[in-house]
Design an enzyme around this catalytic site. Structure first.
Site, mmCIF file in Angstrom:
data_model
loop_
_atom_site.group_PDB
_atom_site.id
_atom_site.type_symbol
_atom_site.label_atom_id
_atom_site.label_comp_id
_atom_site.label_asym_id
_atom_site.label_seq_id
_atom_site.Cartn_x
_atom_site.Cartn_y
_atom_site.Cartn_z
ATOM 1 N N TRP A 143 0.831 -1.203 0.000
ATOM 2 C CA TRP A 143 0.000 0.000 0.000
ATOM 3 C C TRP A 143 0.871 1.262 0.000
ATOM 4 C CZ3 TRP A 143 -0.586 4.121 3.418
ATOM 5 C CH2 TRP A 143 -1.672 4.982 3.137
ATOM 6 N N ASP A 162 -5.740 -2.350 -1.925
ATOM 7 C CA ASP A 162 -5.692 -2.482 -0.465
ATOM 8 C C ASP A 162 -6.140 -1.201 0.231
ATOM 9 O OD1 ASP A 162 -4.638 -5.088 -0.537
ATOM 10 O OD2 ASP A 162 -2.633 -4.297 -0.904
ATOM 11 N N ASP A 163 -6.478 -0.180 -0.537
ATOM 12 C CA ASP A 163 -6.826 1.097 0.063
ATOM 13 C C ASP A 163 -8.301 1.121 0.474
ATOM 14 O OD1 ASP A 163 -5.817 3.985 0.504
ATOM 15 O OD2 ASP A 163 -7.761 4.215 -0.454
ATOM 16 N N VAL A 164 -8.519 1.331 1.773
ATOM 17 C CA VAL A 164 -9.877 1.305 2.315
ATOM 18 C C VAL A 164 -10.745 2.389 1.677
ATOM 19 C CG1 VAL A 164 -11.217 1.545 4.447
ATOM 20 C CG2 VAL A 164 -9.009 0.407 4.499
ATOM 21 N N TRP A 204 -11.323 9.284 -3.938
ATOM 22 C CA TRP A 204 -10.934 9.781 -2.610
ATOM 23 C C TRP A 204 -11.574 11.134 -2.338
ATOM 24 C CZ3 TRP A 204 -5.145 8.491 -3.705
ATOM 25 C CH2 TRP A 204 -4.863 7.182 -3.273
#
Length: 214
Positions: A143, A162-164, A204
């Site tokens: 990450w 893997d980024d929430v 994001w």
């Protein structure tokens, strides 16, 4: 993490082209991109400092990370690998660093100082080759390596599964809030190719009005 104003910032040349491409191919991107005007990804600082900051910031709040970083950064005369290797462990502990983070920072400095990683060759290297070099450093996982590719090297086509934030943003924008698997996310991102980094940045932003900064 804002640095001094004098730090040079650069933005990717491909951004406008990426926005046109994404708006044409993806209904969510067509809606999201205009909401954020001229805001775009910015890169600042050098590779060693960027990775050192990411290690310092692990598992603590942004505010705490900034104050530890400020204390740590004042120890060497200049934040370069050779100087970090000369620091006393006690001084690093006094700056608020855990024993583990000190080990990680020393390992990072050793990798840079010894030439074990090929910073000068990164421009010609594939994303996965750079990730392989970075995850060889203690304390840097996939990450962190992907964030480095997006924010520092400004690679256009990184998809950090893997980024929430990415996963929850895809859930909210594409699946009405239903749970999303990695394969669902990959399917959505097929339309983003070859600008997955740009689409990720807008996802994001859709979750948080502040620009993501690294």
């Amino acid at each position: 993490m804002g640095g001094p104003v004098s730090e040079e910032q650069s933005t990717p040349e491909y951004w406008s082209e990426a926005c046109r491409h994404l708006a044409r191919r993806d209904r969510v991107m067509k809606r999201l991109i205009p909401q954020f005007g001229d805001a775009r990804l910015q890169s600042r600082g050098d590779a060693f400092t960027t990775l050192a900051r990411s290690i310092v910031g692990q598992q603590i709040s942004v505010k705490a990370a900034q104050s530890v970083w400020n204390r740590f950064a004042s120890l060497p005369r200049k934040m370069v690998p050779g100087n970090v290797l000369k620091l006393k462990v006690d001084d690093m502990r006094a700056a608020g660093l855990s024993a583990r983070k000190i080990e990680y920072l020393v390992d990072l400095a050793l990798h840079f100082d010894s030439g074990a990683i090929h910073v000068d060759s990164w421009r010609e290297m594939q994303d996965e080759e750079i990730i392989a070099e970075l995850v060889g450093i203690r304390g840097i996982g996939r990450w962190t390596a992907e964030m480095f590719l997006i924010f520092h090297l400004m690679r256009p086509n990184v998809l950090p599964l893997d980024d929430v934030g990415l996963i929850s943003g895809i859930s909210r924008n594409y699946f009405s809030g239903d749970p999303v698997s990695r394969s669902d996310a990959r399917e959505v991102a097929a339309a983003w190719n070859p600008f997955c980094s740009v689409a990720t940045w807008y996802i994001w932003r859709s979750l948080d009005p502040l620009p993501v900064d690294y």
